[in-house]
Design an enzyme around this catalytic site. Sequence first.
Site, mmCIF file in Angstrom:
data_model
loop_
_atom_site.group_PDB
_atom_site.id
_atom_site.type_symbol
_atom_site.label_atom_id
_atom_site.label_comp_id
_atom_site.label_asym_id
_atom_site.label_seq_id
_atom_site.Cartn_x
_atom_site.Cartn_y
_atom_site.Cartn_z
ATOM 1 N N PHE A 139 2.130 -7.121 8.609
ATOM 2 C CA PHE A 139 2.650 -5.756 9.170
ATOM 3 C C PHE A 139 2.686 -5.998 10.772
ATOM 4 O O PHE A 139 1.311 -6.447 11.141
ATOM 5 C CB PHE A 139 1.839 -4.756 8.614
ATOM 6 C CG PHE A 139 2.361 -3.359 9.136
ATOM 7 C CD1 PHE A 139 3.528 -2.863 8.401
ATOM 8 C CD2 PHE A 139 2.018 -2.584 10.388
ATOM 9 C CE1 PHE A 139 4.350 -1.546 8.843
ATOM 10 C CE2 PHE A 139 2.629 -1.430 10.501
ATOM 11 C CZ PHE A 139 3.743 -1.148 9.947
ATOM 12 N N ASP A 144 -7.074 -6.875 5.502
ATOM 13 C CA ASP A 144 -6.280 -5.810 5.846
ATOM 14 C C ASP A 144 -6.043 -5.104 4.317
ATOM 15 O O ASP A 144 -5.380 -5.729 3.597
ATOM 16 C CB ASP A 144 -5.071 -5.774 6.480
ATOM 17 C CG ASP A 144 -4.297 -4.639 6.580
ATOM 18 O OD1 ASP A 144 -4.391 -3.563 6.070
ATOM 19 O OD2 ASP A 144 -3.528 -4.557 7.777
ATOM 20 N N TYR A 186 -3.800 6.935 4.038
ATOM 21 C CA TYR A 186 -2.672 7.840 3.668
ATOM 22 C C TYR A 186 -1.931 7.371 2.644
ATOM 23 O O TYR A 186 -1.009 7.971 2.355
ATOM 24 C CB TYR A 186 -2.008 8.187 4.992
ATOM 25 C CG TYR A 186 -1.757 7.201 5.981
ATOM 26 C CD1 TYR A 186 -0.646 6.386 5.613
ATOM 27 C CD2 TYR A 186 -2.275 6.797 7.152
ATOM 28 C CE1 TYR A 186 -0.295 5.118 6.515
ATOM 29 C CE2 TYR A 186 -2.161 5.872 7.837
ATOM 30 C CZ TYR A 186 -1.062 4.904 7.577
ATOM 31 O OH TYR A 186 -0.695 3.997 8.375
ATOM 32 N N LYS A 187 -2.095 6.103 2.188
ATOM 33 C CA LYS A 187 -1.133 5.544 1.080
ATOM 34 C C LYS A 187 -1.684 5.982 -0.338
ATOM 35 O O LYS A 187 -1.642 7.099 -0.847
ATOM 36 C CB LYS A 187 -1.039 4.062 1.310
ATOM 37 C CG LYS A 187 -0.493 3.705 2.460
ATOM 38 C CD LYS A 187 -0.183 2.205 2.719
ATOM 39 C CE LYS A 187 0.847 1.828 3.946
ATOM 40 N NZ LYS A 187 0.282 2.197 5.210
ATOM 41 N N ARG A 233 12.326 -0.690 -1.460
ATOM 42 C CA ARG A 233 10.699 -0.724 -1.713
ATOM 43 C C ARG A 233 10.292 0.405 -2.547
ATOM 44 O O ARG A 233 10.572 1.522 -1.964
ATOM 45 C CB ARG A 233 10.097 -1.119 -0.418
ATOM 46 C CG ARG A 233 8.631 -1.487 -0.639
ATOM 47 C CD ARG A 233 7.942 -1.753 0.725
ATOM 48 N NE ARG A 233 7.615 -0.427 1.122
ATOM 49 C CZ ARG A 233 6.495 -0.056 2.004
ATOM 50 N NH1 ARG A 233 5.638 -1.102 2.472
ATOM 51 N NH2 ARG A 233 6.487 0.996 2.679
#
Length: 415
Positions: free
Chosen positions: A138, A207, A232-233, A381
């Site tokens: 990312f 990560d 937050y995922k 996705r």
Amino acid sequence: MSENTTTTTTAPTENLRERALKLDATDPLAGRRALFALDDGVYLDGNSLGALPVHVPARVQDVLTRQWGELRIRSWDESGWWTAPERIGDRIAPLVGAAAGQIVVGDSTSVNVFKAVVAAVRIAGEGRDEILVDATTFPTDGYIASAAARLTGHRIVPVAPADVLAALGPRTAAVLLNHVDYRSGRLHDLPGLTAAVHAAGAVAVWDLCHSAGALPVGLDEHRVDLAVGCTYKYLNGGPGSPAYLYVAERHQAVFDSPLPGWNSHADPFGMTAGYAPADGSVRGRVGTPDIVSMLTLEAALDVWDGVSVDAVRAKSLALTDFFLECVEAYVPAGRVVSVTPAAHAERGSQVALRCAEAEPVMRRLIERGVVGDLRRPDVLRFGFTPLYVGFADAERAARILADVLAEVPAGDTVG
């Protein structure tokens, strides 16, 4: 897995719908769905923003009206605000396979990546001047690692995860890798790569943004040195909820943060001019924590009470298998290509489909209540959060995807 164009099968639509209902009826996690605020659509973007647990607004209201509104400054002690970063870190710890006392919550993922990479090269010591970074990462991880390299006089070496073993050497100080690739959903070999990094005398930084809360991580078991992740995922902490930093106990005494804020001081209220780091995971703190977001996250973590991460992983794999089967059955041949590995050992909790018409297709999917996301230029996705996504959701999403593709002409990238 090599990219394989999906092909149509003879599986009747009704059979897949019936199977989905039967699978949902026997799903041990099915009852968890009622804990979330969901509508009649299919939400497959929990790998970007998890759904709201229904009890959280009332808990946040208490934080605002009683803890802040009535107790005010007393809440730092009486409501436990001051100890929240470590307390909530200990709640996250079992979800990533860590013992208590090694995770501190606070700041953003980007800030924690910076802390971890700089600390990693300092742990590695002199004589090593290279930082290996996942070339497919990312973007922010790459940006932050480059800044850390400039600060410490190191050189960034971008490398694909598959090429890490060949790139490791006596100059390697630290290696920053993603556990799950955010674009394709590929799960990388954390145990094997961590062992290889250690064999080369370097420090491993992981990560976990796309793995924590979706599959077992095993930070302690696999002797990971440092790790970061967002909340937050799959952890459903809310938009912009604070991230976390894992510092293995064996490194805590020498963890040298590049951001030595007053919150990580051994005597934060002594207000001394010189910095003396606190013991333990507290060293990962910087400034005053964002209490409202912090306590929102703490409330959200209640949905994990009594949940086995192994059970979550089993459902995740079953869901993604079933979705891929439905896509193969429903979608016309040649319209989409799966870039997500078929092998369970290499798959996270999402399915990424390459589609030339991805932008108009995703827009129309969202209009029809199937919410995934787009990774430009051509990836659809779909994230599968096992606590609230069911098999009927997977079947419905694949069926609507086929309907949308029938309406969007091949080659239509404008829509």
